[in-house]
Design a protein around this motif. Sequence first.
Motif, short mmCIF file in Angstrom:
data_model
loop_
_atom_site.label_atom_id
_atom_site.label_comp_id
_atom_site.label_asym_id
_atom_site.label_seq_id
_atom_site.Cartn_x
_atom_site.Cartn_y
_atom_site.Cartn_z
N VAL A 66 61.72 38.01 -2.53
CA VAL A 66 61.13 36.32 -3.05
C VAL A 66 62.33 36.08 -3.36
N LEU A 67 62.13 34.72 -3.90
CA LEU A 67 63.14 33.95 -4.31
C LEU A 67 62.55 32.66 -5.24
N ASN A 68 62.78 33.13 -6.44
CA ASN A 68 62.39 31.69 -7.32
C ASN A 68 60.48 32.00 -7.57
N GLY A 69 59.95 33.71 -7.01
CA GLY A 69 58.85 33.03 -6.98
C GLY A 69 58.22 32.93 -6.00
N ALA A 70 58.93 32.45 -4.96
CA ALA A 70 58.01 32.48 -3.72
C ALA A 70 58.91 33.27 -2.45
N ASP A 71 57.55 32.95 -1.79
CA ASP A 71 58.05 34.39 -0.29
C ASP A 71 58.92 33.86 0.17
N VAL A 72 59.24 34.76 0.89
CA VAL A 72 61.06 34.44 1.87
C VAL A 72 60.19 35.77 2.99
N HIS A 73 60.16 35.46 4.67
CA HIS A 73 59.57 35.96 5.12
C HIS A 73 60.71 36.49 5.89
N ILE A 74 61.56 37.84 6.24
CA ILE A 74 62.61 38.21 7.54
C ILE A 74 62.57 39.02 8.42
N LEU A 75 62.22 38.95 9.24
CA LEU A 75 62.57 39.89 10.37
C LEU A 75 63.05 40.48 10.74
N GLY A 76 63.06 42.18 10.80
CA GLY A 76 63.94 43.06 11.07
C GLY A 76 63.59 43.50 12.77
N TYR A 77 65.37 44.07 13.32
CA TYR A 77 64.93 44.75 14.78
C TYR A 77 65.79 45.39 14.79
N PHE A 78 65.42 46.21 15.68
CA PHE A 78 66.18 47.67 16.03
C PHE A 78 65.83 48.52 14.89
N LEU A 79 65.34 48.94 13.59
CA LEU A 79 65.46 49.57 12.98
C LEU A 79 64.70 50.79 13.09
N HIS A 80 65.20 52.06 13.00
CA HIS A 80 64.07 53.49 13.31
C HIS A 80 63.56 53.32 12.16
N PRO A 81 61.82 53.60 12.78
CA PRO A 81 60.72 53.28 11.59
C PRO A 81 60.89 54.16 10.36
N ALA A 82 61.94 55.70 9.83
CA ALA A 82 61.68 56.70 9.04
C ALA A 82 63.03 56.50 8.49
N PRO A 83 64.13 55.65 8.89
CA PRO A 83 64.97 56.48 7.85
C PRO A 83 64.89 55.85 6.47
N HIS A 84 65.14 57.19 6.28
CA HIS A 84 64.89 57.02 4.90
C HIS A 84 65.13 56.61 3.19
N LEU A 85 66.65 55.43 3.25
CA LEU A 85 66.91 54.12 2.43
C LEU A 85 65.26 53.47 3.00
N LEU A 86 65.37 52.94 4.33
CA LEU A 86 64.20 51.99 4.51
C LEU A 86 63.09 52.44 3.69
N ALA A 87 62.24 54.05 4.21
CA ALA A 87 61.15 54.51 3.81
C ALA A 87 60.94 53.97 2.72
N SER A 88 62.15 54.04 1.32
CA SER A 88 62.13 54.40 0.29
C SER A 88 62.05 52.96 -0.68
#
Length: 279
Positions: A66-88
């Motif tokens: 979110v930037l000044n109330g507007a949505d900004v879409h960020i694509l992420g690649y090569f992520l492990h589906p459930a690392p602790h930090l990302l999951a929370s």
Amino acid sequence: MIDLHLHTTASDGTLDPKALVRRAFSAGIRALSVTDHDTMAGVSLADQEATSLGVEFVSGIEITAVLNGADVHILGYFLHPAPHLLASFLEKQREDRLRRARKICKSLELLKMSINIENLITEAEKNNQVITRPVLAKALLKAGYVKTEREAFGRWIGDGCPAYVQRQGSSPEEVVKVISKAGGVSVLAHPGLLRKDQLIPRLVQAGLVGLEVHHPQHNERQRTHYFELAKKNLLIASGGSDYHGDNHHNAKCLGVVGTPRKEFLALRERLNKMHGVVS
Ligand code: AMP
Ligand code: MN
Ligand code: MN
Ligand code: MN
């Protein structure tokens, strides 16, 4: 063809992860990433199906910042589906989706359009699906308040409409950093729809590695513009169809709009430089 932007029923796509991979394969795609909104729930089934078809698979996500109330879409690649930090982090993202959906429905009620949001949430949770505005658009359609989902966005729940509610969440820089910390690389999604080019240098500073140059809603001029911007900022010029299903306006771009192989290899190289792993 390499397609790094695809949605499944885990968010607002109409095909389940396995069916999506089969559909992409039959459209000539031989390397792909599943990039659902704020969830990786579809990744492992898609990976299984891709492996059985001999399609190269990259785990992915499309995170809403979110930037000044507007949505900004960020694509992420090569992520492990459930690392602790990302999951929370993703859990918080989805909580805000619920807050927002409930608030939108309150506004709709004041506008005399009642939707049973709790039923929709229960149903979505049963199907491991995140709540997105298209779920609300479908409910408005089903209840007869609008004639098309497009009308639901255009009149009521689209940006700036009477029942529009802003997101709350992390800044684009923070999202780029979360993706890096979780072992992935990030790409700014459809910058031509975002129209905030001044944000790009800040995101590069934060660790952004790519720009989604090739996207169905980019015209020739935008493609050239973002290709040049990518070159100037040493960013990878990636792309994908943003396919949500055959009834969606991007469907005709499946197997047509994607990431050039050279750029795909550069994305992997960047991953190796950042994280020292071959994924
Ligand atoms: P959300 O992340 O919950 O705000 O939902 C955003 C999603 O809604 C996007 O990813 C699109 O798939 C869809 N969407 C956004 N704007 C429109 C629109 N004007 N018409 C139809 N679908 C839209
Ligand atoms: Mn979507
Ligand atoms: Mn998007
Ligand atoms: Mn998308």
